[in-house]
Design an enzyme around this catalytic site. Structure first.
Site, PDB file in Angstrom:
ATOM      1  N   GLU A 156      -1.980  -8.632   3.920  1.00  0.00           N
ATOM      2  CA  GLU A 156      -1.806  -8.997   5.341  1.00  0.00           C
ATOM      3  C   GLU A 156      -3.140  -9.127   6.074  1.00  0.00           C
ATOM      4  O   GLU A 156      -3.170  -9.627   7.203  1.00  0.00           O
ATOM      5  CB  GLU A 156      -0.913  -7.952   6.039  1.00  0.00           C
ATOM      6  CG  GLU A 156      -1.592  -6.657   6.445  1.00  0.00           C
ATOM      7  CD  GLU A 156      -1.824  -5.683   5.288  1.00  0.00           C
ATOM      8  OE1 GLU A 156      -1.516  -6.035   4.130  1.00  0.00           O
ATOM      9  OE2 GLU A 156      -2.323  -4.567   5.545  1.00  0.00           O
ATOM     10  N   CYS A 195       0.825  -1.217   0.000  1.00  0.00           N
ATOM     11  CA  CYS A 195       0.000   0.000   0.000  1.00  0.00           C
ATOM     12  C   CYS A 195       0.859   1.267   0.000  1.00  0.00           C
ATOM     13  O   CYS A 195       1.535   1.546  -0.960  1.00  0.00           O
ATOM     14  CB  CYS A 195      -1.020  -0.028   1.142  1.00  0.00           C
ATOM     15  SG  CYS A 195      -2.361   1.150   0.839  1.00  0.00           S
ATOM     16  N   HIS A 198      -3.941  -5.054   0.319  1.00  0.00           N
ATOM     17  CA  HIS A 198      -3.509  -5.409   1.682  1.00  0.00           C
ATOM     18  C   HIS A 198      -3.545  -6.924   1.889  1.00  0.00           C
ATOM     19  O   HIS A 198      -4.449  -7.442   2.550  1.00  0.00           O
ATOM     20  CB  HIS A 198      -4.398  -4.711   2.723  1.00  0.00           C
ATOM     21  CG  HIS A 198      -4.102  -3.248   2.878  1.00  0.00           C
ATOM     22  ND1 HIS A 198      -3.077  -2.784   3.677  1.00  0.00           N
ATOM     23  CD2 HIS A 198      -4.670  -2.158   2.314  1.00  0.00           C
ATOM     24  CE1 HIS A 198      -3.037  -1.459   3.615  1.00  0.00           C
ATOM     25  NE2 HIS A 198      -3.991  -1.054   2.793  1.00  0.00           N
TER      26      HIS A 198
END
Ligand code: MN
Length: 243
Positions: free
Chosen positions: A210, A100, A208
């Site tokens: 994660e 990001c 994202h």
């Protein structure tokens, strides 16, 4: 044995928990950098890889533009520190994963620029700001079949090269930096991933990965990064022991 796991340095942001969990699940130890106390050079002497995390906007003065009205600065000192540490990591050919804001600072540090506000400067029907839940799928990306990203996530990518991703960003890469390559785009042409072909492992994504801890949809990406870091660690050890 745990001290033989590669150590990944993580640049701090306001919510590092998912980044830490994703890296540790992939088989590495983590160190969240204390920017105020640790010079970039010292961090990288100990680390086998660098993770650049999400956060606020990069100061547009860094790529020669005035601030858009939507500008929201990141924490004080992040631009300077992250620019220095990512350049140094690439000089040393340490593996870098950029997420990001991370892919944005990577691009700016290497001489590229950013779209400062997608809704006003690149409007389309694609929603890049789907915030809740954080793993909600917002759009597909089309991934270059000859990329490292494709190899890392092959099992989840369709025959047409499509992969569904989440999306929480109002900025993105505009002019790609020299020596970076675009490896994924959204249906509206927004750049969603880059790689640096001259590096052992330098990969950035605009989404994202994660945030998918429950079902580990992007585990392959974190494992590819950690595996590259593990190789680096082994190389560094053998260089030290032979000198
Ligand atoms: Mn997006």
């Amino acid at each position: 044995m745990s001290h033989h796991l590669p150590l990944i340095a993580i640049v701090p942001n306001r919510k590092p928990a998912d980044y830490i969990a994703s890296i540790e699940r992939a088989g590495a130890r983590t160190l969240v950098i204390d920017r105020a106390r640790t010079a970039a050079r010292d961090v990288l002497d100990d680390a086998a890889g660098l993770l650049l995390t999400g956060g606020g906007d990069v100061d547009p003065a860094r790529y020669g533009e005035a601030e858009d009205p939507t500008f929201e600065a990141a924490e004080e000192g992040r631009d300077e520190y992250e620019t220095a540490i990512v350049r140094l990591a690439l000089e040393r050919d340490l593996p870098v994963l950029a997420i990001c804001r991370g892919v944005q600072i990577l691009n700016v540090a290497l001489g590229g620029s950013l779209i400062q506000d997608i809704p006003s400067q690149h409007p389309s029907g694609v929603n890049h700001s789907l915030t809740d839940p954080k793993w909600a799928i917002a759009h597909d990306v089309t991934i270059a079949t000859d990329s490292r990203l494709h190899a890392a996530l092959r099992e989840r990518i369709t025959g047409e090269g499509l992969l569904p991703v989440n999306s929480r960003h109002h900025q993105s890469i505009k002019a790609i930096a020299p020596h970076l390559r675009v490896t994924a785009t959204a249906p509206d042409g927004i750049i969603e991933a880059v790689e640096r072909p001259g590096s052992t492992f330098c990969l950035g994504v605009q989404w994202h990965p994660e945030n998918f801890l429950e079902h580990d949809e992007f585990g392959g990406l974190f494992r590819a990064f950690v595996e590259a870091a593990a190789v680096t660690t082994g190389t560094a050890r053998s260089l030290r022991s032979s000198s």
